[in-house]
Write a protein that holds these residues in place. Sequence first.
Motif, PDB file in Angstrom:
ATOM      1  N   ASP A 191       0.819  -1.206   0.000  1.00 52.35           N
ATOM      2  CA  ASP A 191       0.000   0.000   0.000  1.00 52.35           C
ATOM      3  C   ASP A 191       0.856   1.260   0.000  1.00 52.35           C
ATOM      4  O   ASP A 191       0.763   2.099  -0.899  1.00 52.35           O
ATOM      5  CB  ASP A 191      -0.934   0.005   1.219  1.00 52.35           C
ATOM      6  CG  ASP A 191      -1.968  -1.103   1.169  1.00 52.35           C
ATOM      7  OD1 ASP A 191      -2.503  -1.360   0.083  1.00 52.35           O
ATOM      8  OD2 ASP A 191      -2.237  -1.717   2.221  1.00 52.35           O
ATOM      9  N   ILE A 192       1.693   1.411   1.023  1.00 53.37           N
ATOM     10  CA  ILE A 192       2.393   2.688   1.220  1.00 53.37           C
ATOM     11  C   ILE A 192       3.505   2.915   0.209  1.00 53.37           C
ATOM     12  O   ILE A 192       3.926   4.054  -0.009  1.00 53.37           O
ATOM     13  CB  ILE A 192       2.932   2.826   2.657  1.00 53.37           C
ATOM     14  CG1 ILE A 192       3.989   1.771   2.963  1.00 53.37           C
ATOM     15  CG2 ILE A 192       1.791   2.770   3.661  1.00 53.37           C
ATOM     16  CD1 ILE A 192       4.638   1.943   4.341  1.00 53.37           C
ATOM     17  N   GLU A 193       3.980   1.853  -0.448  1.00 49.05           N
ATOM     18  CA  GLU A 193       4.994   2.024  -1.503  1.00 49.05           C
ATOM     19  C   GLU A 193       4.368   2.183  -2.883  1.00 49.05           C
ATOM     20  O   GLU A 193       5.071   2.329  -3.880  1.00 49.05           O
ATOM     21  CB  GLU A 193       5.957   0.831  -1.512  1.00 49.05           C
ATOM     22  CG  GLU A 193       6.757   0.656  -0.229  1.00 49.05           C
ATOM     23  CD  GLU A 193       7.783   1.754  -0.002  1.00 49.05           C
ATOM     24  OE1 GLU A 193       7.977   2.574  -0.932  1.00 49.05           O
ATOM     25  OE2 GLU A 193       8.382   1.804   1.085  1.00 49.05           O
ATOM     26  N   GLY A 194       3.037   2.114  -2.963  1.00 48.47           N
ATOM     27  CA  GLY A 194       2.337   2.389  -4.210  1.00 48.47           C
ATOM     28  C   GLY A 194       2.068   1.204  -5.109  1.00 48.47           C
ATOM     29  O   GLY A 194       1.462   1.355  -6.174  1.00 48.47           O
ATOM     30  N   HIS A 195       2.491  -0.006  -4.713  1.00 45.45           N
ATOM     31  CA  HIS A 195       2.365  -1.159  -5.605  1.00 45.45           C
ATOM     32  C   HIS A 195       0.904  -1.542  -5.861  1.00 45.45           C
ATOM     33  O   HIS A 195       0.543  -1.934  -6.977  1.00 45.45           O
ATOM     34  CB  HIS A 195       3.126  -2.348  -5.035  1.00 45.45           C
ATOM     35  CG  HIS A 195       4.579  -2.069  -4.781  1.00 45.45           C
ATOM     36  ND1 HIS A 195       5.424  -1.563  -5.751  1.00 45.45           N
ATOM     37  CD2 HIS A 195       5.338  -2.188  -3.655  1.00 45.45           C
ATOM     38  CE1 HIS A 195       6.638  -1.393  -5.247  1.00 45.45           C
ATOM     39  NE2 HIS A 195       6.605  -1.756  -3.975  1.00 45.45           N
ATOM     40  N   GLY A 222       5.684   5.777  -3.519  1.00 50.21           N
ATOM     41  CA  GLY A 222       4.723   5.703  -2.430  1.00 50.21           C
ATOM     42  C   GLY A 222       4.666   6.999  -1.635  1.00 50.21           C
ATOM     43  O   GLY A 222       5.110   8.054  -2.093  1.00 50.21           O
ATOM     44  N   ILE A 223       4.142   6.898  -0.415  1.00 51.60           N
ATOM     45  CA  ILE A 223       3.917   8.102   0.394  1.00 51.60           C
ATOM     46  C   ILE A 223       4.836   8.177   1.607  1.00 51.60           C
ATOM     47  O   ILE A 223       4.658   9.044   2.459  1.00 51.60           O
ATOM     48  CB  ILE A 223       2.452   8.192   0.861  1.00 51.60           C
ATOM     49  CG1 ILE A 223       2.099   7.032   1.815  1.00 51.60           C
ATOM     50  CG2 ILE A 223       1.511   8.215  -0.341  1.00 51.60           C
ATOM     51  CD1 ILE A 223       0.780   7.214   2.529  1.00 51.60           C
ATOM     52  N   LEU A 243      -2.196  10.188  -3.084  1.00 56.62           N
ATOM     53  CA  LEU A 243      -1.475   9.241  -3.931  1.00 56.62           C
ATOM     54  C   LEU A 243      -2.334   9.000  -5.167  1.00 56.62           C
ATOM     55  O   LEU A 243      -3.452   8.483  -5.066  1.00 56.62           O
ATOM     56  CB  LEU A 243      -1.218   7.922  -3.201  1.00 56.62           C
ATOM     57  CG  LEU A 243      -0.430   6.890  -4.023  1.00 56.62           C
ATOM     58  CD1 LEU A 243       1.005   7.361  -4.242  1.00 56.62           C
ATOM     59  CD2 LEU A 243      -0.432   5.523  -3.349  1.00 56.62           C
ATOM     60  N   ILE A 244      -1.825   9.382  -6.323  1.00 60.51           N
ATOM     61  CA  ILE A 244      -2.599   9.348  -7.556  1.00 60.51           C
ATOM     62  C   ILE A 244      -2.006   8.337  -8.537  1.00 60.51           C
ATOM     63  O   ILE A 244      -0.807   8.319  -8.799  1.00 60.51           O
ATOM     64  CB  ILE A 244      -2.620  10.741  -8.232  1.00 60.51           C
ATOM     65  CG1 ILE A 244      -3.272  11.782  -7.308  1.00 60.51           C
ATOM     66  CG2 ILE A 244      -3.346  10.678  -9.574  1.00 60.51           C
ATOM     67  CD1 ILE A 244      -4.742  11.579  -7.057  1.00 60.51           C
ATOM     68  N   GLY A 245      -2.876   7.498  -9.059  1.00 58.65           N
ATOM     69  CA  GLY A 245      -2.535   6.684 -10.220  1.00 58.65           C
ATOM     70  C   GLY A 245      -3.090   7.379 -11.442  1.00 58.65           C
ATOM     71  O   GLY A 245      -4.285   7.704 -11.478  1.00 58.65           O
ATOM     72  N   SER A 246      -2.255   7.644 -12.420  1.00 59.33           N
ATOM     73  CA  SER A 246      -2.672   8.468 -13.559  1.00 59.33           C
ATOM     74  C   SER A 246      -2.172   7.888 -14.866  1.00 59.33           C
ATOM     75  O   SER A 246      -1.046   7.403 -14.957  1.00 59.33           O
ATOM     76  CB  SER A 246      -2.127   9.900 -13.388  1.00 59.33           C
ATOM     77  OG  SER A 246      -2.305  10.666 -14.552  1.00 59.33           O
ATOM     78  N   VAL A 247      -3.031   7.940 -15.893  1.00 60.33           N
ATOM     79  CA  VAL A 247      -2.603   7.581 -17.237  1.00 60.33           C
ATOM     80  C   VAL A 247      -3.280   8.524 -18.219  1.00 60.33           C
ATOM     81  O   VAL A 247      -4.468   8.820 -18.113  1.00 60.33           O
ATOM     82  CB  VAL A 247      -2.928   6.100 -17.570  1.00 60.33           C
ATOM     83  CG1 VAL A 247      -4.415   5.806 -17.472  1.00 60.33           C
ATOM     84  CG2 VAL A 247      -2.384   5.722 -18.948  1.00 60.33           C
ATOM     85  N   LYS A 248      -2.480   9.053 -19.155  1.00 59.46           N
ATOM     86  CA  LYS A 248      -2.979   9.978 -20.174  1.00 59.46           C
ATOM     87  C   LYS A 248      -2.634   9.445 -21.559  1.00 59.46           C
ATOM     88  O   LYS A 248      -1.558   8.874 -21.753  1.00 59.46           O
ATOM     89  CB  LYS A 248      -2.329  11.360 -20.028  1.00 59.46           C
ATOM     90  CG  LYS A 248      -2.620  12.094 -18.742  1.00 59.46           C
ATOM     91  CD  LYS A 248      -1.893  13.449 -18.747  1.00 59.46           C
ATOM     92  CE  LYS A 248      -2.131  14.218 -17.450  1.00 59.46           C
ATOM     93  NZ  LYS A 248      -1.431  15.535 -17.460  1.00 59.46           N
ATOM     94  N   ALA A 260       2.188   8.199  -8.101  1.00 60.98           N
ATOM     95  CA  ALA A 260       3.026   9.041  -7.247  1.00 60.98           C
ATOM     96  C   ALA A 260       2.145   9.949  -6.395  1.00 60.98           C
ATOM     97  O   ALA A 260       0.996  10.244  -6.759  1.00 60.98           O
ATOM     98  CB  ALA A 260       3.968   9.893  -8.102  1.00 60.98           C
ATOM     99  N   PRO A 261       2.683  10.426  -5.259  1.00 60.51           N
ATOM    100  CA  PRO A 261       1.969  11.468  -4.511  1.00 60.51           C
ATOM    101  C   PRO A 261       1.907  12.728  -5.364  1.00 60.51           C
ATOM    102  O   PRO A 261       2.854  13.046  -6.070  1.00 60.51           O
ATOM    103  CB  PRO A 261       2.847  11.684  -3.275  1.00 60.51           C
ATOM    104  CG  PRO A 261       3.816  10.564  -3.257  1.00 60.51           C
ATOM    105  CD  PRO A 261       3.972  10.087  -4.655  1.00 60.51           C
ATOM    106  N   MET A 262       0.795  13.423  -5.289  1.00 67.18           N
ATOM    107  CA  MET A 262       0.648  14.665  -6.048  1.00 67.18           C
ATOM    108  C   MET A 262      -0.117  15.690  -5.228  1.00 67.18           C
ATOM    109  O   MET A 262      -0.965  15.340  -4.399  1.00 67.18           O
ATOM    110  CB  MET A 262      -0.097  14.419  -7.367  1.00 67.18           C
ATOM    111  CG  MET A 262       0.610  13.490  -8.334  1.00 67.18           C
ATOM    112  SD  MET A 262      -0.236  13.422  -9.943  1.00 67.18           S
ATOM    113  CE  MET A 262       0.630  12.037 -10.699  1.00 67.18           C
ATOM    114  N   LEU A 263       0.193  16.964  -5.475  1.00 68.97           N
ATOM    115  CA  LEU A 263      -0.612  18.049  -4.938  1.00 68.97           C
ATOM    116  C   LEU A 263      -1.849  18.176  -5.825  1.00 68.97           C
ATOM    117  O   LEU A 263      -1.733  18.438  -7.024  1.00 68.97           O
ATOM    118  CB  LEU A 263       0.165  19.364  -4.932  1.00 68.97           C
ATOM    119  CG  LEU A 263       1.013  19.669  -3.677  1.00 68.97           C
ATOM    120  CD1 LEU A 263       2.152  18.698  -3.534  1.00 68.97           C
ATOM    121  CD2 LEU A 263       1.519  21.109  -3.730  1.00 68.97           C
ATOM    122  N   VAL A 264      -3.008  17.946  -5.233  1.00 72.26           N
ATOM    123  CA  VAL A 264      -4.270  17.997  -5.969  1.00 72.26           C
ATOM    124  C   VAL A 264      -4.997  19.285  -5.594  1.00 72.26           C
ATOM    125  O   VAL A 264      -5.268  19.520  -4.414  1.00 72.26           O
ATOM    126  CB  VAL A 264      -5.149  16.774  -5.645  1.00 72.26           C
ATOM    127  CG1 VAL A 264      -6.486  16.863  -6.367  1.00 72.26           C
ATOM    128  CG2 VAL A 264      -4.416  15.485  -6.008  1.00 72.26           C
TER     129      VAL A 264
END
Length: 411
Positions: A191-195, A222-223, A243-248, A260-264
Amino acid sequence: MVSIAIMGHGVVGSGVAEIFTTHKQKLYASIGEEVYVKKILDLREFPDSPLADRFTKNFEDIINDLEIRVVVEVMGGLNPAYDFVKRCLKAGKSVVTSNKELVAAHGAELLEIAKETNTNFLFEASVGGGIPIIRPMSQCLVANNVDEIAGILNGTTNFILTKMIEDGMQFDDALKLAQELGFAERNPAADIEGHDACRKICILASLAYGKHVYPDSVHTEGITKITLEDVRYAEAFHCVIKLIGSVKRLADGKIDIIVAPMLVPNKSQLANIDYEFNGIMVRGDCTGDVVFYGKGAGKLPTASAVVADVIDCCKHLKTRKFLYWADGNGKNILPWEESSRAMYVRANGSNVAEKAEKIFGEVTVINKTDAPADEKAFVVKAMPYSEFAEKIAQLEADGVSVLSSIRVADL
């Protein structure tokens, strides 16, 4: 009557068995016949279960039973889940799973086998628990080209960050609380490492863009490095850290995918999704932004999604639902160093802002009332990460100590 089997009687598996026991009439009405749990595979014994006579410790009892048409895999992990699911599909049995690790690692292969055997391989519960997302994307949004998917895909990390934001808790204290409340495992690394979030965004990206995206192709952070100081600077910048999972989807056909963590920004629909809840934004070229929100885990929410897939399989015993993507080789993925985003930076030293402007050009300084005299936080304009890293190296060579850097989401 349609006979099914359940492999695994843990949290989700017991929830699936419970729903089939307590919601018989509701489920009967949906397909016009009974769904009968004939076998439950688990190495443990459950003498107090109302289905105690259905348990087996031998997978062969399931694979060799011709009456069992649909198999539920809720064991988790890859071994023996992968082998069992593969054998079931090859034997002509449809499979429903909540196992995100399995789908992220072998989804393309298992979907291909399902295609060859005219069976169904469904996995609604693998992303977002009880939140409908796979079916809406494959059916309701099928007329759209998906431009972007971004989501809070892990309830554990979202709970921890919410406690840091709202209660001012340090990361370690918030993690400990999450473990005490059952939101985090004893070993919380996935969880905390983002996997965990990475596996989920891989599944969504594969579905949206038609080629399998493997987790080892996705840059994942992760966070664990997020501090309370970063949280407070984000607040002063009218943002929250998630923590955001993103694909464009990019103009050249490649995809830009990252966890990655992101400022939202506070104005974003994802900014107010707190605690153990998940939120997934799908941006279609016809619909615009559509957001799916709810509990991303838990016994009955996840079991509900599993049961819905089982009912779908029972309705399509002689036909195959078109849920498919091809295998992928990673060539359609933008190297993460070329991904371009604005960046938040926190640093200390003398004349930090002036030195940053000299190197980055115009920067937006974030003012926080209780900040140390020699500490500055600022946001730089969007640029490829490789260029950002080079400029950070120049800043450090000029005597500035960079304490943290976090991506800024464009949502």
